[in-house]
Motif scaffolding. Sequence first.
Motif, mmCIF file in Angstrom:
data_model
loop_
_atom_site.group_PDB
_atom_site.id
_atom_site.type_symbol
_atom_site.label_atom_id
_atom_site.label_comp_id
_atom_site.label_asym_id
_atom_site.label_seq_id
_atom_site.Cartn_x
_atom_site.Cartn_y
_atom_site.Cartn_z
ATOM 1 N N GLY A 56 5.367 13.341 -2.382
ATOM 2 C CA GLY A 56 5.174 13.847 -1.016
ATOM 3 C C GLY A 56 3.716 13.900 -0.575
ATOM 4 O O GLY A 56 3.440 14.132 0.603
ATOM 5 N N THR A 57 2.754 13.685 -1.494
ATOM 6 C CA THR A 57 1.339 13.729 -1.101
ATOM 7 C C THR A 57 1.034 12.557 -0.156
ATOM 8 O O THR A 57 1.362 11.414 -0.477
ATOM 9 N N PRO A 58 0.387 12.834 0.999
ATOM 10 C CA PRO A 58 0.070 11.708 1.900
ATOM 11 C C PRO A 58 -1.040 10.823 1.319
ATOM 12 O O PRO A 58 -2.063 11.338 0.862
ATOM 13 N N HIS A 59 -0.800 9.543 1.289
ATOM 14 C CA HIS A 59 -1.814 8.567 0.884
ATOM 15 C C HIS A 59 -2.196 7.771 2.126
ATOM 16 O O HIS A 59 -1.310 7.215 2.784
ATOM 17 N N THR A 60 -3.489 7.715 2.435
ATOM 18 C CA THR A 60 -3.929 6.857 3.533
ATOM 19 C C THR A 60 -4.525 5.587 2.940
ATOM 20 O O THR A 60 -5.496 5.645 2.171
ATOM 21 N N TYR A 61 -3.916 4.462 3.275
ATOM 22 C CA TYR A 61 -4.363 3.161 2.767
ATOM 23 C C TYR A 61 -5.246 2.503 3.818
ATOM 24 O O TYR A 61 -4.835 2.366 4.969
ATOM 25 N N VAL A 62 -6.439 2.102 3.409
ATOM 26 C CA VAL A 62 -7.301 1.290 4.273
ATOM 27 C C VAL A 62 -7.377 -0.075 3.599
ATOM 28 O O VAL A 62 -7.821 -0.172 2.449
ATOM 29 N N LEU A 63 -6.901 -1.101 4.283
ATOM 30 C CA LEU A 63 -6.779 -2.423 3.649
ATOM 31 C C LEU A 63 -7.543 -3.459 4.461
ATOM 32 O O LEU A 63 -7.415 -3.507 5.701
ATOM 33 N N ASP A 64 -8.341 -4.252 3.762
ATOM 34 C CA ASP A 64 -9.041 -5.361 4.413
ATOM 35 C C ASP A 64 -8.084 -6.552 4.475
ATOM 36 O O ASP A 64 -7.509 -6.940 3.454
ATOM 37 N N THR B 18 -8.749 -9.641 5.037
ATOM 38 C CA THR B 18 -9.286 -10.961 4.677
ATOM 39 C C THR B 18 -9.587 -11.096 3.186
ATOM 40 O O THR B 18 -9.921 -12.165 2.709
ATOM 41 N N ASN B 19 -9.551 -9.969 2.457
ATOM 42 C CA ASN B 19 -9.755 -10.042 1.003
ATOM 43 C C ASN B 19 -8.935 -8.895 0.387
ATOM 44 O O ASN B 19 -8.123 -8.285 1.072
ATOM 45 N N ASP B 20 -9.155 -8.613 -0.889
ATOM 46 C CA ASP B 20 -8.314 -7.584 -1.521
ATOM 47 C C ASP B 20 -8.948 -6.197 -1.493
ATOM 48 O O ASP B 20 -8.515 -5.309 -2.232
ATOM 49 N N MET C 198 -0.209 -7.119 -0.487
ATOM 50 C CA MET C 198 0.227 -6.216 -1.577
ATOM 51 C C MET C 198 -0.523 -4.897 -1.497
ATOM 52 O O MET C 198 -1.734 -4.878 -1.291
ATOM 53 N N LEU C 199 0.182 -3.803 -1.675
ATOM 54 C CA LEU C 199 -0.506 -2.514 -1.762
ATOM 55 C C LEU C 199 -1.142 -2.401 -3.143
ATOM 56 O O LEU C 199 -0.577 -2.871 -4.132
#
Length: 402
Positions: A315-323, A325-327, A270-271
């Motif tokens: 339109g704003t760029p969002h950079t998602y860094v997601l682990d 193994t956890n949330d 999930m984002l």
Amino acid sequence: MTAVPDIDTTAAVLRSKLADHLARHGWLRSPPWRAAVEAVPRHEFVRRFYRETDAPGLTTWTPVTADLVGVEEWLNLAYTDDTLITQFDGREIDWTQPKTISGAHPTSSSTLPSLVVRMLEDLQVHDDMTVLEVGTGTGYSTALMCHRLGAQRVTSVETDPDVAARARDALDRCGYSPRLIVGDGLAGDPDGSPYDRVIATCGVRNIPHAWVEQTRPGCFILATLRGWMRSLGLVRLTVDHDDQAHGRIIAEEPSFMIARQQDAPQNLGMLPGPDQGSTRATSHGPDLLSLPDSGFLAQLAMPHARFFTMPADDGTPHTYVLDATNDAFAVLTPDGQEWTVRQGGPVALWDELEKSLVLWHAAGSPPPTEFGITITPARQAIWLRSPDGPSWPLENESCGEQ
Ligand SMILES: C[S@@+](CC[C@H](N)C(=O)[O-])C[C@H]1O[C@@H](n2cnc3c(N)ncnc32)[C@H](O)[C@@H]1O
């Protein structure tokens, strides 16, 4: 009328040119490996393959066989210093109707000869040594080792049965009969151990302890470490007497496809919602993740992370860094000349990265080749300049399995 040279004659000339090229660039450094490059017919291992096209945009591969492009062009391509892809997404290619492929994930190849040869030179073998290779692929590197050491001293493990079968056929055609195993090379080969050398031609998130146990004390393991964001480089480890190993990153650039059993989970999960996490300003933007040295630090500091950028509704760029193994998450958005980071979950990912950057800058921002690695049965760590210096735990072996 001039006679058309046959395949063997043309291939021998091309092999000699390839060897000249590899020697000129310093990859091929010793006569026995040169003899192997001049003897092993790479074209027998890449009768059908895909090569990357130069077109901008989505990476695209085009099929190559002697029938599709002509014998001369096929041979020329087989002896270029390029990676030639032989499988995508773990599925066999339908060669009855070969088509251009894009948006796929290469899962087997003949690695570019300069990288193969440089690793073989780095392996520092002697005539009477035994070698375990993990990642047979097309069998080309296996054949080079057979030529250098004798097939009875070479064992190679390939996880994909179709890939392994093709490699076996090609090796047979060329007269080499090493011991070939179909299975998970992360488990090594207990039956054939101890080995003098272990070489992996797939990337690994950690050094499987089986490799340490199956390598003779004082001998080497050569492998590329990588995470789900990028490669950490080529490491050469010396195995100690007490089931431990230590070594250095000897080159930062090679990047191999990751061992299949350690690939990132397909589902991103999930984002994070727009109200989750706490927000602060940061001067470190997402470029950090892609730049060579800071990207290396990011991979060390966030071993389970992946990232991607997508535009929000405005339109704003969002950079998602997601682990994975956890949330834990960090979301970066531009804020004038600076950035805003919103973090949540059990670990503040961007804080971890910034702490690592502080340590690295304090040490003078050294390249990855100033990092080393220590493996014990309980722990694997990468350290900066000395085992007593700043260190980062490597991905734990069991966490890589899905
Ligand atoms: C880059 S290719 C190998 C190139 C090969 N050495 C050559 O010269 O053609 C990597 C290979 O590693 C294999 N592989 C991935 N995970 C593996 C594993 N756990 N054990 C053994 N082989 C694995 C892949 O199926 C792939 O064929």
